[in-house]
Design a protein around this motif. Structure first.
Motif, PDB file in Angstrom:
ATOM      1  N   SER A  61     -22.486  34.783  10.980  1.00 33.46           N
ATOM      2  CA  SER A  61     -23.927  34.890  10.712  1.00 33.46           C
ATOM      3  C   SER A  61     -24.725  34.692  11.993  1.00 33.46           C
ATOM      4  O   SER A  61     -25.727  35.380  12.217  1.00 33.46           O
ATOM      5  CB  SER A  61     -24.371  33.921   9.621  1.00 33.46           C
ATOM      6  OG  SER A  61     -24.254  32.591  10.043  1.00 33.46           O
ATOM      7  N   HIS A  62     -24.274  33.798  12.871  1.00 35.74           N
ATOM      8  CA  HIS A  62     -24.956  33.624  14.155  1.00 35.74           C
ATOM      9  C   HIS A  62     -24.828  34.876  15.013  1.00 35.74           C
ATOM     10  O   HIS A  62     -25.789  35.281  15.678  1.00 35.74           O
ATOM     11  CB  HIS A  62     -24.408  32.410  14.911  1.00 35.74           C
ATOM     12  CG  HIS A  62     -24.818  31.113  14.307  1.00 35.74           C
ATOM     13  ND1 HIS A  62     -23.970  30.044  14.217  1.00 35.74           N
ATOM     14  CD2 HIS A  62     -25.972  30.714  13.731  1.00 35.74           C
ATOM     15  CE1 HIS A  62     -24.591  29.036  13.622  1.00 35.74           C
ATOM     16  NE2 HIS A  62     -25.793  29.432  13.314  1.00 35.74           N
ATOM     17  N   ARG A  63     -23.672  35.513  14.976  1.00 31.92           N
ATOM     18  CA  ARG A  63     -23.486  36.751  15.744  1.00 31.92           C
ATOM     19  C   ARG A  63     -24.382  37.851  15.191  1.00 31.92           C
ATOM     20  O   ARG A  63     -24.940  38.645  15.956  1.00 31.92           O
ATOM     21  CB  ARG A  63     -22.014  37.188  15.714  1.00 31.92           C
ATOM     22  CG  ARG A  63     -21.753  38.481  16.475  1.00 31.92           C
ATOM     23  CD  ARG A  63     -22.132  38.355  17.953  1.00 31.92           C
ATOM     24  NE  ARG A  63     -22.129  39.624  18.622  1.00 31.92           N
ATOM     25  CZ  ARG A  63     -23.241  40.309  18.935  1.00 31.92           C
ATOM     26  NH1 ARG A  63     -24.443  39.851  18.639  1.00 31.92           N
ATOM     27  NH2 ARG A  63     -23.156  41.469  19.550  1.00 31.92           N
ATOM     28  N   MET A  64     -24.535  37.906  13.870  1.00 33.42           N
ATOM     29  CA  MET A  64     -25.407  38.915  13.273  1.00 33.42           C
ATOM     30  C   MET A  64     -26.857  38.689  13.689  1.00 33.42           C
ATOM     31  O   MET A  64     -27.573  39.624  14.016  1.00 33.42           O
ATOM     32  CB  MET A  64     -25.275  38.902  11.739  1.00 33.42           C
ATOM     33  CG  MET A  64     -23.884  39.247  11.219  1.00 33.42           C
ATOM     34  SD  MET A  64     -23.168  40.754  11.898  1.00 33.42           S
ATOM     35  CE  MET A  64     -24.390  41.939  11.421  1.00 33.42           C
ATOM     36  N   ILE A  65     -27.282  37.443  13.698  1.00 34.59           N
ATOM     37  CA  ILE A  65     -28.649  37.124  14.128  1.00 34.59           C
ATOM     38  C   ILE A  65     -28.836  37.527  15.583  1.00 34.59           C
ATOM     39  O   ILE A  65     -29.844  38.148  15.946  1.00 34.59           O
ATOM     40  CB  ILE A  65     -28.952  35.627  13.904  1.00 34.59           C
ATOM     41  CG1 ILE A  65     -29.044  35.336  12.404  1.00 34.59           C
ATOM     42  CG2 ILE A  65     -30.247  35.222  14.612  1.00 34.59           C
ATOM     43  CD1 ILE A  65     -29.050  33.862  12.053  1.00 34.59           C
ATOM     44  N   ASP A  66     -27.845  37.200  16.427  1.00 32.51           N
ATOM     45  CA  ASP A  66     -27.918  37.597  17.841  1.00 32.51           C
ATOM     46  C   ASP A  66     -28.030  39.110  17.965  1.00 32.51           C
ATOM     47  O   ASP A  66     -28.806  39.615  18.776  1.00 32.51           O
ATOM     48  CB  ASP A  66     -26.686  37.117  18.612  1.00 32.51           C
ATOM     49  CG  ASP A  66     -26.652  35.615  18.805  1.00 32.51           C
ATOM     50  OD1 ASP A  66     -27.704  34.953  18.597  1.00 32.51           O
ATOM     51  OD2 ASP A  66     -25.573  35.098  19.157  1.00 32.51           O
ATOM     52  N   SER A 110     -13.191  23.512  18.614  1.00 29.54           N
ATOM     53  CA  SER A 110     -14.351  22.780  18.083  1.00 29.54           C
ATOM     54  C   SER A 110     -14.388  22.768  16.552  1.00 29.54           C
ATOM     55  O   SER A 110     -15.218  22.081  15.960  1.00 29.54           O
ATOM     56  CB  SER A 110     -15.653  23.388  18.616  1.00 29.54           C
ATOM     57  OG  SER A 110     -15.854  24.681  18.073  1.00 29.54           O
ATOM     58  N   PHE A 111     -13.488  23.518  15.914  1.00 28.42           N
ATOM     59  CA  PHE A 111     -13.446  23.531  14.448  1.00 28.42           C
ATOM     60  C   PHE A 111     -13.029  22.155  13.939  1.00 28.42           C
ATOM     61  O   PHE A 111     -12.050  21.580  14.379  1.00 28.42           O
ATOM     62  CB  PHE A 111     -12.470  24.601  13.945  1.00 28.42           C
ATOM     63  CG  PHE A 111     -12.150  24.468  12.480  1.00 28.42           C
ATOM     64  CD1 PHE A 111     -13.143  24.641  11.524  1.00 28.42           C
ATOM     65  CD2 PHE A 111     -10.872  24.136  12.052  1.00 28.42           C
ATOM     66  CE1 PHE A 111     -12.861  24.498  10.177  1.00 28.42           C
ATOM     67  CE2 PHE A 111     -10.577  24.004  10.710  1.00 28.42           C
ATOM     68  CZ  PHE A 111     -11.578  24.177   9.771  1.00 28.42           C
ATOM     69  N   ARG A 139     -13.071  28.936   6.487  1.00 29.36           N
ATOM     70  CA  ARG A 139     -13.812  30.132   6.077  1.00 29.36           C
ATOM     71  C   ARG A 139     -15.315  29.947   6.314  1.00 29.36           C
ATOM     72  O   ARG A 139     -15.981  30.827   6.849  1.00 29.36           O
ATOM     73  CB  ARG A 139     -13.540  30.435   4.605  1.00 29.36           C
ATOM     74  CG  ARG A 139     -14.218  31.692   4.111  1.00 29.36           C
ATOM     75  CD  ARG A 139     -13.930  31.918   2.617  1.00 29.36           C
ATOM     76  NE  ARG A 139     -14.214  33.259   2.194  1.00 29.36           N
ATOM     77  CZ  ARG A 139     -15.434  33.758   2.021  1.00 29.36           C
ATOM     78  NH1 ARG A 139     -16.482  33.023   2.235  1.00 29.36           N
ATOM     79  NH2 ARG A 139     -15.592  35.010   1.620  1.00 29.36           N
ATOM     80  N   THR A 140     -15.844  28.808   5.914  1.00 26.29           N
ATOM     81  CA  THR A 140     -17.272  28.529   6.114  1.00 26.29           C
ATOM     82  C   THR A 140     -17.601  28.520   7.596  1.00 26.29           C
ATOM     83  O   THR A 140     -18.611  29.092   8.019  1.00 26.29           O
ATOM     84  CB  THR A 140     -17.651  27.183   5.470  1.00 26.29           C
ATOM     85  OG1 THR A 140     -17.388  27.270   4.062  1.00 26.29           O
ATOM     86  CG2 THR A 140     -19.108  26.840   5.700  1.00 26.29           C
ATOM     87  N   TRP A 141     -16.748  27.887   8.393  1.00 23.38           N
ATOM     88  CA  TRP A 141     -16.958  27.826   9.844  1.00 23.38           C
ATOM     89  C   TRP A 141     -16.942  29.232  10.444  1.00 23.38           C
ATOM     90  O   TRP A 141     -17.805  29.588  11.242  1.00 23.38           O
ATOM     91  CB  TRP A 141     -15.874  26.946  10.474  1.00 23.38           C
ATOM     92  CG  TRP A 141     -15.975  26.766  11.951  1.00 23.38           C
ATOM     93  CD1 TRP A 141     -16.869  25.993  12.629  1.00 23.38           C
ATOM     94  CD2 TRP A 141     -15.129  27.356  12.948  1.00 23.38           C
ATOM     95  NE1 TRP A 141     -16.632  26.071  13.986  1.00 23.38           N
ATOM     96  CE2 TRP A 141     -15.563  26.896  14.200  1.00 23.38           C
ATOM     97  CE3 TRP A 141     -14.042  28.219  12.878  1.00 23.38           C
ATOM     98  CZ2 TRP A 141     -14.952  27.282  15.389  1.00 23.38           C
ATOM     99  CZ3 TRP A 141     -13.439  28.597  14.057  1.00 23.38           C
ATOM    100  CH2 TRP A 141     -13.891  28.132  15.299  1.00 23.38           C
TER     101      TRP A 141
END
Length: 184
Positions: free
Chosen positions: A79-84, A62-63, A71-73
């Motif tokens: 960051s989504h994993r950290m929020i989870d 999906s990249f 890197r941004t992807w």
């Protein structure tokens, strides 16, 4: 074609194990440092970093390099994993049993304090009151670890404007944070 692009192509085409290992190796140290700065626990940071790379490899098809750099992807996934993680039951239970040392909290840098006090969800809710460009800058810098120059390119704004908006937004968050802490 860059080495990174070649590796991604090989992984997508044949699920090439060596290419996956090399791609992970290119980013492992930086990503682990990013995760450690958020959780301050070496073992947990290693586990979360491994989960991030597993998710990256599972979703590499999906990249889209036209939308963001690799890197941004990758850091968006992180960051989504950290929020989870901060929303997880395991974290919530750990938070209940963790005593916060007020003296240490006051001496920390504010951006580290945001994550060390684990109020990410509260911050994200508060960010909804910001203008879209301010939200993008704060999320990009705090959650994805983007540099000011990269945010300036991405948002098509001068770097000085990005910095001004970032530090102004951070002050708004800090002021709201301190008001809430005094009210409790």
């Amino acid at each position: 074609m860059s080495r990174e692009r070649k590796l991604i192509k090989r992984i997508r085409k044949k699920g090439h194990h060596d290419a996956a290992n090399e791609l992970v190796s290119m980013y492992y140290t930086d990503l682990l440092g990013y995760v450690k700065s958020k959780v301050s626990d070496e073992e947990l940071a290693r586990d979360l970093t491994q989960e991030i790379f597993i998710h990256m490899l599972e979703s590499i098809r999906s990249f889209d390099e036209r939308k963001a750099s690799f890197r941004t992807w990758l850091y968006t996934i992180a960051s989504h994993r950290m929020i989870d993680y901060f929303r997880s039951k395991a974290y919530q239970q750990a938070k209940k049993t963790r005593a916060i040392d007020v003296d240490d909290r006051q001496s920390e840098d504010f951006t580290e304090q945001l994550f060390r006090s684990f109020e990410v969800e509260r911050i994200l809710e508060f960010l909804q009151t910001f203008k879209e460009s301010e939200r993008q800058i704060v999320r990009g810098k705090l959650l994805q670890g983007e540099r000011f120059v990269d945010l300036a390119d991405k948002l098509n704004m001068p770097e000085s404007t990005i910095k001004t908006k970032y530090y102004t937004s951070l002050k708004r968050i800090k002021d709201a944070w301190e008001v809430d802490d005094h009210d409790q």
